[in-house]
Design an enzyme around this catalytic site. Structure first.
Site, mmCIF file in Angstrom:
data_model
loop_
_atom_site.group_PDB
_atom_site.id
_atom_site.type_symbol
_atom_site.label_atom_id
_atom_site.label_comp_id
_atom_site.label_asym_id
_atom_site.label_seq_id
_atom_site.Cartn_x
_atom_site.Cartn_y
_atom_site.Cartn_z
ATOM 1 N N HIS A 54 -17.118 23.294 -10.184
ATOM 2 C CA HIS A 54 -18.528 23.606 -9.961
ATOM 3 C C HIS A 54 -19.147 22.668 -8.940
ATOM 4 O O HIS A 54 -19.827 23.105 -7.995
ATOM 5 C CB HIS A 54 -19.277 23.514 -11.301
ATOM 6 C CG HIS A 54 -20.759 23.696 -11.187
ATOM 7 N ND1 HIS A 54 -21.384 24.884 -11.461
ATOM 8 C CD2 HIS A 54 -21.743 22.830 -10.829
ATOM 9 C CE1 HIS A 54 -22.692 24.745 -11.277
ATOM 10 N NE2 HIS A 54 -22.933 23.509 -10.901
ATOM 11 N N GLU A 55 -18.917 21.365 -9.109
ATOM 12 C CA GLU A 55 -19.510 20.393 -8.193
ATOM 13 C C GLU A 55 -18.886 20.479 -6.802
ATOM 14 O O GLU A 55 -19.585 20.366 -5.791
ATOM 15 C CB GLU A 55 -19.380 18.981 -8.767
ATOM 16 C CG GLU A 55 -20.112 18.782 -10.088
ATOM 17 C CD GLU A 55 -21.585 19.151 -10.005
ATOM 18 O OE1 GLU A 55 -22.221 18.879 -8.962
ATOM 19 O OE2 GLU A 55 -22.114 19.726 -10.977
ATOM 20 N N GLU A 83 -26.723 27.385 -8.213
ATOM 21 C CA GLU A 83 -25.993 26.999 -9.421
ATOM 22 C C GLU A 83 -25.108 28.144 -9.902
ATOM 23 O O GLU A 83 -23.952 27.922 -10.302
ATOM 24 C CB GLU A 83 -26.967 26.578 -10.524
ATOM 25 C CG GLU A 83 -27.719 25.280 -10.249
ATOM 26 C CD GLU A 83 -26.826 24.052 -10.302
ATOM 27 O OE1 GLU A 83 -25.659 24.175 -10.725
ATOM 28 O OE2 GLU A 83 -27.292 22.970 -9.903
ATOM 29 N N HIS A 123 -20.521 23.276 -4.796
ATOM 30 C CA HIS A 123 -21.782 22.949 -4.124
ATOM 31 C C HIS A 123 -21.517 22.382 -2.727
ATOM 32 O O HIS A 123 -22.196 22.739 -1.760
ATOM 33 C CB HIS A 123 -22.561 21.922 -4.939
ATOM 34 C CG HIS A 123 -23.338 22.493 -6.075
ATOM 35 N ND1 HIS A 123 -24.219 23.546 -5.935
ATOM 36 C CD2 HIS A 123 -23.390 22.147 -7.389
ATOM 37 C CE1 HIS A 123 -24.777 23.819 -7.110
ATOM 38 N NE2 HIS A 123 -24.288 22.991 -8.009
#
Length: 290
Positions: A147-148, A204, A151
């Site tokens: 997820h990070e 997100e 980004h």
């Protein structure tokens, strides 16, 4: 772990310490659900943002080291994080070709915060409160890691900064900031902005999708995305931790992840399974079950 990689601060892709070839990734998974890169990224120099992120990351490491909060190279949880990142990174370039040149790093900060991030250029930090308080499995750690990373790969920070520049700063400052004049004081604020930037709900949600695919291709069970966020909601008493506070919470988030699982399960089924060398760290005394 290889000594040369340790000495270099554990740098992976884009360096002599790279440990895996960059695979050819088929155009399947969630790619059809992820939109094109925002045009607002064109307002901000990728090189500038990545350089500022590297500087800010270095400052963060120095501050954590000065406080005795930077985990040493021998820390089992740091080694665990780096092993998980090492499996995911080879799939990053399919989402952003610049990732091949990034000097990836992972650090662990010994603080109780439920926090993690990946800055532009592949600079990753986890806080051990996230690992210990939630007793995360490797699969769940991989969901956060993916997820990070997403980004950074989707350049959400650059996009948000471009939107801010376009709507608030005006043409004169844009010219000064991004290559048409003196950088001035405003450019010095880029690094600080990166640590305080809040992503939109759309960012997100996109990071959830891309992160699920990255982790699944690396051999981590994407169903852990559901158990991870259930733990987070319980730990935060119904509200998400600050670093994901703009994301839809609770059942909405879990439902979105569940709906994406069929698109990544085949990727997981085809991927080799990672070894499980380390488990979660000891649970802090007096901590309720997540």
């Amino acid at each position: 772990m290889h000594q040369r990689r340790r000495a270099a601060g554990w740098l992976l892709a884009g360096t002599a310490g790279a440990v895996a070839p960059w695979p050819s990734v088929a155009q399947d998974g969630v790619r059809g659900d992820v939109g094109r890169q925002s045009r607002f990224t064109n307002l901000v120099s990728a090189d500038q943002v990545e350089q500022a992120a590297t500087q800010q990351y270095g400052q963060l490491k120095r501050e954590a080291g000065g406080q005795g909060a930077l985990a040493p190279e021998t820390d089992p949880q740091l080694q665990r994080l780096r092993a998980i990142a090492q499996r995911i990174i080879p799939f990053a370039a399919a989402w952003n070709a610049r990732a091949k040149q990034w000097r990836w790093e992972v650090i662990l900060i010994r603080k109780k915060d439920l926090n993690a991030f990946c800055m532009p250029g592949g600079k990753i930090a986890f806080y051990d409160g996230l690992l210990a308080r939630l007793q995360l499995s490797d699969d769940e750690v991989a969901m956060i890691m993916g997820h990070e990373m997403a980004h950074a790969l989707r350049e959400h920070a650059r996009e948000r900064m471009g939107k801010t520049a376009a709507t608030r700063l005006g043409a004169g400052l844009l010219s000064s900031l991004f290559g048409l004049g003196d950088l001035g004081d405003a450019a010095l604020n880029i690094g600080a902005q990166l640590l305080t930037l809040r992503f939109s709900r759309e960012d997100e949600s996109e990071a959830d999708l891309v992160g699920l695919e990255l982790a699944a291709r690396a051999g981590y069970d994407p169903r852990a995305g559901v158990t991870l966020w259930e733990k987070m909601m319980r730990a935060a008493q119904g509200a998400p931790p600050e670093f994901i506070s703009t994301h839809p919470a609770g059942p909405t988030r879990v439902r979105d992840i569940e709906s994406a699982l069929p698109k990544v399960q085949a990727l997981y089924a085809d991927a080799p399974r990672p070894p499980k060398v380390y488990g979660p760290p000891p649970k802090p005394a007096g901590t309720a079950n997540p």
